[in-house]
Structure formats: C-alpha cells, structure tokens
Design a protein around this motif. Structure first.
Motif, PDB file in Angstrom:
ATOM      1  N   LEU A 258     -31.124  -5.951   9.339  1.00 38.14           N
ATOM      2  CA  LEU A 258     -30.760  -7.358   9.452  1.00 38.14           C
ATOM      3  C   LEU A 258     -29.906  -7.567  10.696  1.00 38.14           C
TER       4      LEU A 258
ATOM      5  N   PHE B  10     -27.603 -14.944   9.727  1.00 41.85           N
ATOM      6  CA  PHE B  10     -28.509 -13.807   9.649  1.00 41.85           C
ATOM      7  C   PHE B  10     -29.938 -14.190   9.997  1.00 41.85           C
ATOM      8  N   GLY B  11     -30.652 -13.212  10.559  1.00 39.95           N
ATOM      9  CA  GLY B  11     -32.076 -13.348  10.737  1.00 39.95           C
ATOM     10  C   GLY B  11     -32.803 -13.019   9.440  1.00 39.95           C
ATOM     11  N   GLN B  12     -34.127 -13.112   9.489  1.00 39.53           N
ATOM     12  CA  GLN B  12     -34.937 -12.874   8.291  1.00 39.53           C
ATOM     13  C   GLN B  12     -35.045 -11.393   7.947  1.00 39.53           C
TER      14      GLN B  12
END
Lengths: 110, 116
Positions: B90, B107-109
């Motif tokens: 992440l 956060f990103g995916q």
C-alpha cells in the motif's frame, strides 16, 4: 516498544446493537491516535482522529491515557458499517509514519 | 481530481524477476510511504520519503528499494522477486502543515503481489 493491539479479529453484531471495537497501545510519550476504515473493494481511509474529538458516521473514540486505550464506539450499528477497522498510532514528533494494529472486521447482520 | 494511484492492482510473477510497483499522487504532498500487509496482519511501514531525493527505511526490513526523483512519483522495486515477497503493498501520502489536525494519510488502492 511502540505497539497497537486490536484483540478482536472479528466482531459480529446485529443491526441496531451497540458496537465497541477495542484498541490498546503501548507508547511512552503523547501519541496521536486514529481509526482507519476499509469498506469492501474500497481503499483504506481515515475515519476519525482523537485530536479533533469528532463524531464521524456516528462513531466516537476517546483516548484513555490511564488505560492506554482508544476504543471505537457506536451506539446503534448499521449494516453499512460492515468493514475492516484499523487503529493506528502516530508517535509524537514523528511526522506521518503510522503504526497499525492488526485490524478488526466488523460484521453487522440484518 | 487529486488522488493517489497504484499500478498494477494485481501482479503474479515468477521467482527471480525484477518488478516495479508504481505509485503516483496528484495531491501535492511532500511525504509518501510504502506499507506492506500480509493477509490478516497489520500494515508495516517499509519505506518513506519526506521529499525529492529523500528516502528512508521503515520499521519493517524489506529487500525492496524506492526512489523519489519527482514529488508525485514514489516507485518501489524488487530486483529479484521471491515467494516470501508475496504480500499486499500500500502506498500513501500525507501533508504536514504544522497543524496536527492535518496529518491525515491518504492511501492508494494497493498492489497485491504474488510471486510463484
């Protein structure tokens, strides 16, 4: 040692029941504490932080320094609250870095 | 739209291959992070950066490396992937404004990596 503990991997309640997700921390200074949430197929996102003393989506969390706890509470759970919840600690003066607990899956049954 | 992007979302790769996990953010944040998360376990910080040309190791030792040549880009590289690298990675970013209320991490995916 700096540590965050969430003792429950899974918490299952019925809709309308009260919810308490437990979080205990180990830290010698003054930490900042957060709750992050991850709904199904969505990214991890901030739910609330202790310093702002806010209520988000009906959830509240109070920092108890004596018990080193930061439990997340909601008086009446809704089905849409079903998600993974992570408690996180940000050490004082340590900008940005977070120490996470293992997470608790909250399952709200109809 | 301001966001943080990770590619690929899923990656299955053979042992010994070199891989790069991409992370880009259009939020204008100086600080970026990589966390590793094994199934059912907590997220562990493996790398962080406070700005261009600044990278540091996190709390969990990792064989991966990172670079920060541009503010918006923070790729993570594994020179020789092994099955023990199988995990979710992440990427996150945050902005320090001097006010503690603004220290939210975005956060990103995530990238789910499987090394076979």
């Amino acid at each position: 040692a700096q540590r965050v503990t969430q003792p429950e991997k899974l918490l299952s309640v019925f809709k309308g029941a009260p919810v308490e997700l437990k979080c205990n921390y180990s830290y010698s200074g003054s930490p900042e504490l957060f709750w992050y949430v991850q709904y199904s197929r969505q990214r991890l996102q901030l739910l609330l932080r202790h310093i702002s003393r806010e209520s988000i989506k009906g959830f509240t969390a109070d920092l108890n320094k004596g018990e080193t706890s930061f439990h997340l509470k909601k008086p009446f759970a809704q089905e849409e609250d079903s998600a993974m919840y992570y408690c996180a600690l940000r050490p004082h003066g340590n900008t940005g870095k977070l120490i996470f607990g293992q997470g608790t899956t909250l399952q709200v049954k109809p | 739209e301001a966001d943080i992007y990770q590619t690929p979302r899923y990656l299955v790769i053979g042992t010994g291959k070199k891989i790069t996990l991409e992370c880009s953010q259009t939020m204008g944040h100086d600080k970026m992070y990589w966390y590793q998360q094994d199934p059912g376990m907590e997220l562990h910080l493996i790398h962080y950066s406070y700005g261009v040309n600044s990278t540091e190791k996190g709390d969990l030792s990792s064989e991966s490396t990172v670079s920060r040549i541009r503010t918006e880009h923070f790729p993570l590289t594994l020179e020789s992937a092994r099955p023990s690298h199988t995990s979710q990675y992440l990427c996150a970013s945050s902005e320090e404004t001097g006010q503690r209320l603004n220290t939210e991490a975005f956060f990103g995916q995530g990238t789910r990596l499987t090394v076979v």
